[in-house]
Design a protein around this motif. Structure first.
Motif, PDB file in Angstrom:
ATOM      1  N   GLU A 207      -2.344   0.871   0.347  1.00 44.36           N
ATOM      2  CA  GLU A 207      -3.727   1.530   0.676  1.00 44.36           C
ATOM      3  C   GLU A 207      -4.756   0.714  -0.488  1.00 44.36           C
ATOM      4  OE1 GLU A 207      -4.047   6.260   2.397  1.00 44.36           O
ATOM      5  OE2 GLU A 207      -3.539   5.847  -0.040  1.00 44.36           O
ATOM      6  N   SER A 208      -4.898   0.756  -1.407  1.00 44.28           N
ATOM      7  CA  SER A 208      -5.096  -0.067  -2.309  1.00 44.28           C
ATOM      8  C   SER A 208      -4.938  -1.367  -1.937  1.00 44.28           C
ATOM      9  CB  SER A 208      -4.992   0.068  -3.759  1.00 44.28           C
ATOM     10  OG  SER A 208      -3.509  -0.662  -4.264  1.00 44.28           O
ATOM     11  N   LEU A 209      -4.454  -1.924  -1.255  1.00 44.04           N
ATOM     12  CA  LEU A 209      -4.413  -3.608  -0.699  1.00 44.04           C
ATOM     13  C   LEU A 209      -4.626  -3.489   0.809  1.00 44.04           C
ATOM     14  CD1 LEU A 209      -0.552  -4.117  -2.079  1.00 44.04           C
ATOM     15  CD2 LEU A 209      -2.577  -5.193  -3.001  1.00 44.04           C
ATOM     16  N   GLY A 210      -5.064  -2.662   1.104  1.00 39.79           N
ATOM     17  CA  GLY A 210      -5.896  -2.675   2.468  1.00 39.79           C
ATOM     18  C   GLY A 210      -4.740  -0.832   3.361  1.00 39.79           C
ATOM     19  N   ALA A 211      -3.769  -1.235   3.308  1.00 42.42           N
ATOM     20  CA  ALA A 211      -3.319  -0.383   4.312  1.00 42.42           C
ATOM     21  C   ALA A 211      -3.744   0.939   4.716  1.00 42.42           C
ATOM     22  CB  ALA A 211      -1.948   0.215   3.542  1.00 42.42           C
ATOM     23  N   ARG A 212      -3.123   1.628   6.171  1.00 39.56           N
ATOM     24  CA  ARG A 212      -4.198   2.536   6.225  1.00 39.56           C
ATOM     25  C   ARG A 212      -3.119   3.822   6.184  1.00 39.56           C
ATOM     26  NH1 ARG A 212      -6.388   4.797  11.200  1.00 39.56           N
ATOM     27  NH2 ARG A 212      -5.696   2.507  12.279  1.00 39.56           N
ATOM     28  N   ARG A 213      -3.108   5.164   5.871  1.00 39.96           N
ATOM     29  CA  ARG A 213      -1.849   6.240   5.958  1.00 39.96           C
ATOM     30  C   ARG A 213      -2.740   7.095   7.271  1.00 39.96           C
ATOM     31  NH1 ARG A 213      -0.104   9.558   1.698  1.00 39.96           N
ATOM     32  NH2 ARG A 213      -1.976   8.252   0.399  1.00 39.96           N
ATOM     33  N   ILE A 214      -1.678   7.196   8.535  1.00 43.97           N
ATOM     34  CA  ILE A 214      -1.589   7.200   9.815  1.00 43.97           C
ATOM     35  C   ILE A 214      -1.282   9.027   9.817  1.00 43.97           C
ATOM     36  CG2 ILE A 214      -1.199   7.001  12.145  1.00 43.97           C
ATOM     37  CD1 ILE A 214      -2.885   4.853  10.972  1.00 43.97           C
ATOM     38  N   SER A 215       0.043   9.175   9.524  1.00 39.45           N
ATOM     39  CA  SER A 215       0.471  10.431   9.411  1.00 39.45           C
ATOM     40  C   SER A 215       1.968  10.693   8.106  1.00 39.45           C
ATOM     41  CB  SER A 215       0.913  11.157  10.988  1.00 39.45           C
ATOM     42  OG  SER A 215       2.071  10.243  11.053  1.00 39.45           O
ATOM     43  N   GLN A 216       1.565  12.175   8.211  1.00 40.47           N
ATOM     44  CA  GLN A 216       2.486  12.327   7.548  1.00 40.47           C
ATOM     45  C   GLN A 216       3.848  13.399   7.461  1.00 40.47           C
ATOM     46  OE1 GLN A 216       2.043  11.805   3.144  1.00 40.47           O
ATOM     47  NE2 GLN A 216       3.625  12.294   2.803  1.00 40.47           N
ATOM     48  N   GLY A 217       5.072  12.825   7.468  1.00 37.64           N
ATOM     49  CA  GLY A 217       6.003  14.144   7.678  1.00 37.64           C
ATOM     50  C   GLY A 217       7.540  14.394   6.901  1.00 37.64           C
ATOM     51  N   ALA A 218       7.987  15.637   6.599  1.00 35.95           N
ATOM     52  CA  ALA A 218       8.387  15.495   6.037  1.00 35.95           C
ATOM     53  C   ALA A 218       8.743  14.295   5.692  1.00 35.95           C
ATOM     54  CB  ALA A 218       9.214  17.002   7.219  1.00 35.95           C
ATOM     55  N   HIS A 219       9.557  13.411   6.571  1.00 38.19           N
ATOM     56  CA  HIS A 219      10.928  12.509   5.772  1.00 38.19           C
ATOM     57  C   HIS A 219       9.995  11.185   5.530  1.00 38.19           C
ATOM     58  CE1 HIS A 219      13.361  15.616   6.424  1.00 38.19           C
ATOM     59  NE2 HIS A 219      13.545  16.145   7.255  1.00 38.19           N
ATOM     60  N   TRP A 220       8.856  11.097   5.934  1.00 42.59           N
ATOM     61  CA  TRP A 220       8.611   9.432   6.343  1.00 42.59           C
ATOM     62  C   TRP A 220       6.935  10.119   6.216  1.00 42.59           C
ATOM     63  CZ3 TRP A 220      11.488  11.328  10.446  1.00 42.59           C
ATOM     64  CH2 TRP A 220      10.387  11.793  11.608  1.00 42.59           C
ATOM     65  N   THR A 221       5.988   8.259   6.120  1.00 50.64           N
ATOM     66  CA  THR A 221       4.844   8.674   5.802  1.00 50.64           C
ATOM     67  C   THR A 221       4.365   6.951   6.643  1.00 50.64           C
ATOM     68  OG1 THR A 221       4.570   9.058   3.650  1.00 50.64           O
ATOM     69  CG2 THR A 221       2.336   8.040   4.840  1.00 50.64           C
ATOM     70  N   VAL A 222       3.958   7.535   7.849  1.00 49.96           N
ATOM     71  CA  VAL A 222       3.309   6.554   8.880  1.00 49.96           C
ATOM     72  C   VAL A 222       2.428   5.811   8.190  1.00 49.96           C
ATOM     73  CG1 VAL A 222       2.573   5.767  12.012  1.00 49.96           C
ATOM     74  CG2 VAL A 222       4.392   7.989  10.925  1.00 49.96           C
ATOM     75  N   MET A 223       2.166   4.191   8.703  1.00 47.10           N
ATOM     76  CA  MET A 223       1.082   3.958   7.616  1.00 47.10           C
ATOM     77  C   MET A 223       1.011   2.561   8.830  1.00 47.10           C
ATOM     78  SD  MET A 223       1.341   4.823   4.663  1.00 47.10           S
ATOM     79  CE  MET A 223       0.281   3.451   3.688  1.00 47.10           C
ATOM     80  N   ASN A 224      -0.598   2.270   8.926  1.00 48.71           N
ATOM     81  CA  ASN A 224      -0.850   0.283   9.972  1.00 48.71           C
ATOM     82  C   ASN A 224      -1.391  -0.390   8.208  1.00 48.71           C
ATOM     83  OD1 ASN A 224      -2.817   1.980  12.001  1.00 48.71           O
ATOM     84  ND2 ASN A 224      -0.830   1.550  11.930  1.00 48.71           N
ATOM     85  N   ASP A 225      -0.300  -1.406   8.526  1.00 57.28           N
ATOM     86  CA  ASP A 225      -0.762  -2.603   7.300  1.00 57.28           C
ATOM     87  C   ASP A 225      -2.612  -3.588   7.906  1.00 57.28           C
ATOM     88  OD1 ASP A 225      -0.702  -4.661   9.809  1.00 57.28           O
ATOM     89  OD2 ASP A 225       1.325  -5.195   9.008  1.00 57.28           O
ATOM     90  N   PRO A 226      -3.068  -3.703   7.022  1.00 58.58           N
ATOM     91  CA  PRO A 226      -4.280  -4.624   7.197  1.00 58.58           C
ATOM     92  C   PRO A 226      -4.372  -5.003   8.988  1.00 58.58           C
ATOM     93  CG  PRO A 226      -3.666  -4.905   5.120  1.00 58.58           C
ATOM     94  CD  PRO A 226      -2.053  -4.572   5.352  1.00 58.58           C
ATOM     95  N   ALA A 227      -2.969  -5.863   9.308  1.00 57.41           N
ATOM     96  CA  ALA A 227      -3.397  -6.051  10.560  1.00 57.41           C
ATOM     97  C   ALA A 227      -3.344  -5.017  11.941  1.00 57.41           C
ATOM     98  CB  ALA A 227      -2.478  -7.760  10.592  1.00 57.41           C
ATOM     99  N   GLY A 228      -2.559  -3.301  11.413  1.00 55.80           N
ATOM    100  CA  GLY A 228      -2.598  -2.352  12.238  1.00 55.80           C
ATOM    101  C   GLY A 228      -1.282  -2.574  13.160  1.00 55.80           C
ATOM    102  N   GLY A 229      -0.359  -3.460  12.450  1.00 56.90           N
ATOM    103  CA  GLY A 229       1.366  -3.303  11.955  1.00 56.90           C
ATOM    104  C   GLY A 229       1.300  -1.627  11.855  1.00 56.90           C
TER     105      GLY A 229
END
Length: 243
Positions: A207-229
């Motif tokens: 997140e400090s590098l520009g990524a964004r947290r989308i959702s949090q699960g029990a086993h994984w965290t879904v992220m978007n990189d700075p381009a939305g990937g």
């Protein structure tokens, strides 16, 4: 026979430089010069070990795809077609295909032998991009599992959750493949996953590098990189790949 595999990050051409710089940082890699007719390809070169991560600037929202280095390209091409793949393009030394459910992949003739060490981030947190997850529509899931298992000759392994199946490569390979059954029907797509020694700490670093947290699960965290990937952070051990 497959002798090495790659994870390919496909990112929109207008956000490619931003995404490429981010992935170079979080994988501890040196970004290569861009190559290709339209300067659309680049490589993430590790500080030690052999490269297994590449990126491509594309004209759509992007995603990810696997590449497989093979001993006999002509035989591998014929096998892929016999199993139901569709050729996208043939080149000197590599070919691009789509799987029966639409997932892009390439067969190539390169080689690697040394898997790089995990990346060390702030505070000593360790992570490694170690997996491609193929997201497959519900009705085509069984056929797609069959395709990938027969294409690679790798072992299929049931996962803890019923909607996942693992395709386990030999230990010399840097990238695992996870197949996820979706609740909807749509063409197959893919995203990359990272194994983390501390999922929360890695998420905060990204997140400090520009990524964004989308959702949090029990086993994984879904992220978007700075381009939305889309990508996921998991609790697997980055040194062993085990949960």
């Amino acid at each position: 026979m497959i002798r090495w595999n790659w994870a390919f990050l496909d990112r929109p051409v207008d956000r490619f430089d931003e995404a490429f710089a981010f992935w170079a940082t979080v994988t501890g890699s040196r970004p290569s010069e861009r190559t290709g007719r339209n300067s659309e390809f680049a490589e993430l070169i590790p500080a030690q070990g052999d490269s297994y991560l590449r990126a491509q600037a594309v004209g759509d929202a992007g995603g990810a795809h696997p590449d497989f280095d093979v001993d006999d390209l002509d035989a591998a091409r014929a096998r892929a077609l016999a199993l139901g793949a569709t050729t996208l393009s043939d080149h000197d030394g590599w070919s691009a295909f789509r799987s029966p459910q639409g997932q892009a992949f390439c067969l190539t003739t390169e080689d690697g032998t040394r898997i790089p060490e995990p990346t060390v981030g702030p505070g000593g947190v360790r992570s490694r991009l170690d997996q491609i997850c193929l997201d497959i529509g519900r009705d085509g899931y069984a056929d797609e599992i069959r395709f990938w298992a027969e294409l690679t000759s790798w072992q299929l392994q049931s996962a803890t959750l019923a909607e996942f199946t693992r395709l386990v490569p030999p230990r010399r390979m840097p990238v695992r493949i996870l197949l996820q059954r979706l609740d909807e029907n749509r063409p197959a797509a893919a995203h990359v996953d990272m194994a983390c020694s501390d999922r929360e700490a890695v998420a905060a670093w990204h997140e400090s590098l520009g990524a964004r947290r989308i959702s949090q699960g029990a086993h994984w965290t879904v992220m978007n990189d700075p381009a939305g990937g889309v990508y996921c952070l998991t609790g697997r051990d980055p040194d062993t790949g085990r949960a």
